[in-house]
Design a protein around this motif. Structure first.
Motif, PDB file in Angstrom:
ATOM      1  N   ILE A  14       6.615   4.005 -13.688  1.00 54.58           N
ATOM      2  CA  ILE A  14       6.683   3.350 -11.788  1.00 54.58           C
ATOM      3  C   ILE A  14       6.475   4.298 -11.368  1.00 54.58           C
ATOM      4  O   ILE A  14       7.445   5.522 -11.571  1.00 54.58           O
ATOM      5  CB  ILE A  14       7.275   1.836 -12.031  1.00 54.58           C
ATOM      6  CG1 ILE A  14       7.950   1.670 -13.045  1.00 54.58           C
ATOM      7  CG2 ILE A  14       7.135   1.072 -10.410  1.00 54.58           C
ATOM      8  CD1 ILE A  14       8.693   0.189 -12.583  1.00 54.58           C
ATOM      9  N   LEU A  15       5.337   4.152 -10.256  1.00 54.57           N
ATOM     10  CA  LEU A  15       5.537   5.233  -8.967  1.00 54.57           C
ATOM     11  C   LEU A  15       5.797   3.973  -8.069  1.00 54.57           C
ATOM     12  O   LEU A  15       4.711   3.307  -7.546  1.00 54.57           O
ATOM     13  CB  LEU A  15       3.899   5.804  -8.831  1.00 54.57           C
ATOM     14  CG  LEU A  15       4.321   7.105  -8.198  1.00 54.57           C
ATOM     15  CD1 LEU A  15       4.883   7.895  -8.485  1.00 54.57           C
ATOM     16  CD2 LEU A  15       2.593   7.813  -8.158  1.00 54.57           C
ATOM     17  N   LEU A  16       6.507   4.610  -7.129  1.00 46.88           N
ATOM     18  CA  LEU A  16       6.409   3.594  -6.112  1.00 46.88           C
ATOM     19  C   LEU A  16       5.662   4.667  -4.604  1.00 46.88           C
ATOM     20  O   LEU A  16       6.413   5.878  -4.408  1.00 46.88           O
ATOM     21  CB  LEU A  16       8.149   3.302  -5.404  1.00 46.88           C
ATOM     22  CG  LEU A  16       8.296   2.307  -6.914  1.00 46.88           C
ATOM     23  CD1 LEU A  16      10.249   2.520  -6.947  1.00 46.88           C
ATOM     24  CD2 LEU A  16       7.350   1.038  -6.904  1.00 46.88           C
ATOM     25  N   ALA A  17       5.234   4.310  -4.055  1.00 44.15           N
ATOM     26  CA  ALA A  17       4.468   5.377  -3.047  1.00 44.15           C
ATOM     27  C   ALA A  17       4.657   5.296  -1.657  1.00 44.15           C
ATOM     28  O   ALA A  17       4.018   3.928  -1.226  1.00 44.15           O
ATOM     29  CB  ALA A  17       3.245   6.069  -3.339  1.00 44.15           C
ATOM     30  N   ASP A  18       5.289   4.751  -0.639  1.00 43.02           N
ATOM     31  CA  ASP A  18       6.103   4.780   0.695  1.00 43.02           C
ATOM     32  C   ASP A  18       5.010   4.815   1.854  1.00 43.02           C
ATOM     33  O   ASP A  18       5.318   6.277   1.751  1.00 43.02           O
ATOM     34  CB  ASP A  18       7.503   4.234   1.096  1.00 43.02           C
ATOM     35  CG  ASP A  18       7.718   3.640   2.286  1.00 43.02           C
ATOM     36  OD1 ASP A  18       7.051   3.007   3.299  1.00 43.02           O
ATOM     37  OD2 ASP A  18       9.065   3.844   2.440  1.00 43.02           O
ATOM     38  N   GLU A  19       4.236   3.835   1.952  1.00 39.73           N
ATOM     39  CA  GLU A  19       2.851   5.303   3.327  1.00 39.73           C
ATOM     40  C   GLU A  19       2.352   6.423   2.751  1.00 39.73           C
ATOM     41  O   GLU A  19       2.844   7.060   3.645  1.00 39.73           O
ATOM     42  CB  GLU A  19       3.421   4.922   4.704  1.00 39.73           C
ATOM     43  CG  GLU A  19       3.908   3.459   5.070  1.00 39.73           C
ATOM     44  CD  GLU A  19       3.569   2.569   6.452  1.00 39.73           C
ATOM     45  OE1 GLU A  19       1.806   3.228   5.818  1.00 39.73           O
ATOM     46  OE2 GLU A  19       2.964   1.437   6.020  1.00 39.73           O
ATOM     47  N   PRO A  20       2.363   6.476   1.374  1.00 38.40           N
ATOM     48  CA  PRO A  20       1.919   7.913   1.157  1.00 38.40           C
ATOM     49  C   PRO A  20       0.554   8.493   1.906  1.00 38.40           C
ATOM     50  O   PRO A  20       0.288  10.371   2.548  1.00 38.40           O
ATOM     51  CB  PRO A  20       1.285   8.172   0.535  1.00 38.40           C
ATOM     52  CG  PRO A  20       0.803   6.460   0.191  1.00 38.40           C
ATOM     53  CD  PRO A  20       1.838   5.983   0.705  1.00 38.40           C
TER      54      PRO A  20
END
Ligand code: ADP
Ligand code: ADP
Length: 226
Positions: A158-164
């Protein structure tokens, strides 16, 4: 891949940051999480990372029940997840190669394999030839590519991107989203927290909207409605 059953997070201050969240994200999905400031997006990401504990409910990530994971097992659990942040969070005194290689070194990969894996992932993110550059010698878009390479080099599910794309201009934002789409196409489940209406509306992915800690809509091929 991810299941939340009646999950609530209440901070010690009494703020109900997430309330009765029920959610499933399947393997290989691409999901946007949208919502105004304070709606619970960061809490959602932190809860998946095990940084914030759910006050109620159950969370399963890749068949692991998060609240049953012991503190000392958390580093192993976190290998399931790669994370990318708005502000890149690269090591300023290390070059591109080192920033990515470090993620492999901390999990004990051999030197030869590290070199092969790092070169492969840098090619995927379009940074071949820039191995020796320092973060400050790169554009914002390139720095975010390094961060994506670092997050992906250990092959998380899984890749989580926070406001990338929060620190990027429209052109670079679009390129980073295309890269995340490519990462997803190669098999990784991708969750992107964003404020970028234009991108969400154009990409026609699943969109989960949060408001005051609750899911207010969850639509396949959704748009960004507030
Ligand atoms: P978003 O990422 O959508 O801006 P957050 O998850 O950061 O939302 O915040 C959700 C709510 O929880 C907000 O009311 C925020 O003020 C509150 N909150 C966030 N972190 C904490 C914390 N560590 N302690 C107390 N309240 C918090
Ligand atoms: P901090 O949270 O202290 O600012 P960083 O997040 O920048 O630290 O990274 C700390 C270390 O963990 C670095 O060596 C970095 O290479 C590694 N790292 C950071 N993010 C990831 C990730 N998503 N996957 C693997 N390793 C990572």
């Amino acid at each position: 891949m991810i299941t939340l059953q009646d999950v609530s997070v209440t901070y010690p201050t009494g703020t109900h940051a997430l309330q009765q969240i029920n959610l499933q994200v399947g393997k290989g999905e691409f999901v946007f999480v949208v919502g105004s400031s304070g709606s619970g997006k960061s809490t959602f990401i932190k809860t998946l990372l095990g940084e914030v504990k759910a006050t109620h409910g159950k969370i399963f990530v890749a068949q692991k029940q998060l609240d049953r994971i012991k503190r000392k097992e958390l580093p192993y659990y976190r290998r399931i997840l790669g994370v990318v942040f708005q502000e890149f969070r690269l090591l300023k005194d290390r070059n591109v190669y080192e920033n990515v290689a470090l993620a492999q070194r901390v999990v004990g990969v051999s030197k030869q394999k590290i070199e092969k894996n790092v070169m492969n992932i840098l090619e995927l993110v379009g940074l071949s030839g820039k191995e020796k550059m320092r973060p400050k010698e790169l554009s914002g878009g390139e720095q975010q590519r390094v961060a994506i390479a670092r997050a992906m080099v250990n092959r998380p599910a899984i890749l989580l991107a926070d406001e990338p794309t929060g620190n990027l201009d429209p052109q670079n934002s679009w390129e980073i989203m295309k890269l995340l789409e490519e990462v997803n196409r190669l098999g990784t489940t991708v969750i992107v927290v964003t404020h970028n209406h234009e991108i969400v509306n154009k990409m026609k992915k699943r969109v989960i909207a949060l408001h005051s800690g609750r899911i207010t809509s969850d639509e396949m091929q959704g748009g960004y409605i507030q």
